[in-house]
Write an enzyme that holds these catalytic residues in place. Sequence first.
Site, PDB file in Angstrom:
ATOM      1  N   LYS A  38       0.927   9.538   2.602  1.00 26.17           N
ATOM      2  CA  LYS A  38       0.319   8.211   2.561  1.00 26.17           C
ATOM      3  C   LYS A  38       1.316   7.153   2.994  1.00 26.17           C
ATOM      4  O   LYS A  38       2.512   7.407   3.094  1.00 26.17           O
ATOM      5  CB  LYS A  38      -0.188   7.905   1.159  1.00 26.17           C
ATOM      6  CG  LYS A  38       0.927   7.672   0.154  1.00 26.17           C
ATOM      7  CD  LYS A  38       0.413   7.280  -1.209  1.00 26.17           C
ATOM      8  CE  LYS A  38       1.614   6.968  -2.093  1.00 26.17           C
ATOM      9  NZ  LYS A  38       1.276   6.736  -3.448  1.00 26.17           N
ATOM     10  N   ASP A  64       0.525  13.028 -11.245  1.00 27.94           N
ATOM     11  CA  ASP A  64       1.247  11.784 -10.972  1.00 27.94           C
ATOM     12  C   ASP A  64       1.993  11.325 -12.220  1.00 27.94           C
ATOM     13  O   ASP A  64       1.731  11.810 -13.323  1.00 27.94           O
ATOM     14  CB  ASP A  64       0.266  10.704 -10.515  1.00 27.94           C
ATOM     15  CG  ASP A  64       0.879   9.689  -9.568  1.00 27.94           C
ATOM     16  OD1 ASP A  64       2.120   9.664  -9.427  1.00 27.94           O
ATOM     17  OD2 ASP A  64       0.125   8.912  -8.964  1.00 27.94           O
ATOM     18  N   THR A  72      -4.301   4.588  -5.417  1.00 23.83           N
ATOM     19  CA  THR A  72      -3.703   5.789  -4.829  1.00 23.83           C
ATOM     20  C   THR A  72      -4.445   7.041  -5.258  1.00 23.83           C
ATOM     21  O   THR A  72      -4.792   7.891  -4.433  1.00 23.83           O
ATOM     22  CB  THR A  72      -2.214   5.901  -5.223  1.00 23.83           C
ATOM     23  OG1 THR A  72      -1.516   4.798  -4.640  1.00 23.83           O
ATOM     24  CG2 THR A  72      -1.613   7.199  -4.735  1.00 23.83           C
TER      25      THR A  72
END
Length: 159
Positions: A38, A64, A72
């Site tokens: 990303k 994460d 995100t």
Amino acid sequence: RFDRYDDIVIVSPDVGSVSRARKFAEWLNEVPIAIIDKRRPKANESEIMNIVGDVKNKRAVIVDDLIDTGGTIINAANALTEMGAKEVYACCTHGLLSGPAIERIQKSSIKELIILNTIPLTPEKQIEKIRSLSVASIFADAIERIYGDESISTLFTQK
């Protein structure tokens, strides 16, 4: 929650989180990993460029450290779904869940989000898709070991 692991892929939400995803995959009997490539055009905004790894017909688990506005994680979940993942789960250490995060998660393709209770989950953030797990027992073990002049490193290597 998973009774089998042959169709799971652990997903790193960015290149910087690969070591965390790899460690998580090792704990699940060496399941494969995928990496979200990303870029951030500006703060609190991400754009998925590519997915490195096979996610087709897999249950993807995004790992994460922190979820703030959810941008995100939602973009990653959408990209995984578009690339053929049959289900998308997510987990994080700290669920800040600010601004539009709850609405985004609720509307997303994420089947379940697991967070640790390091940040209180206020009543308005308690939706069916989010499950909070307590860190109390690991903190208690760490305090006991420190008080007993024992190593705490094994707390981070146990399954």
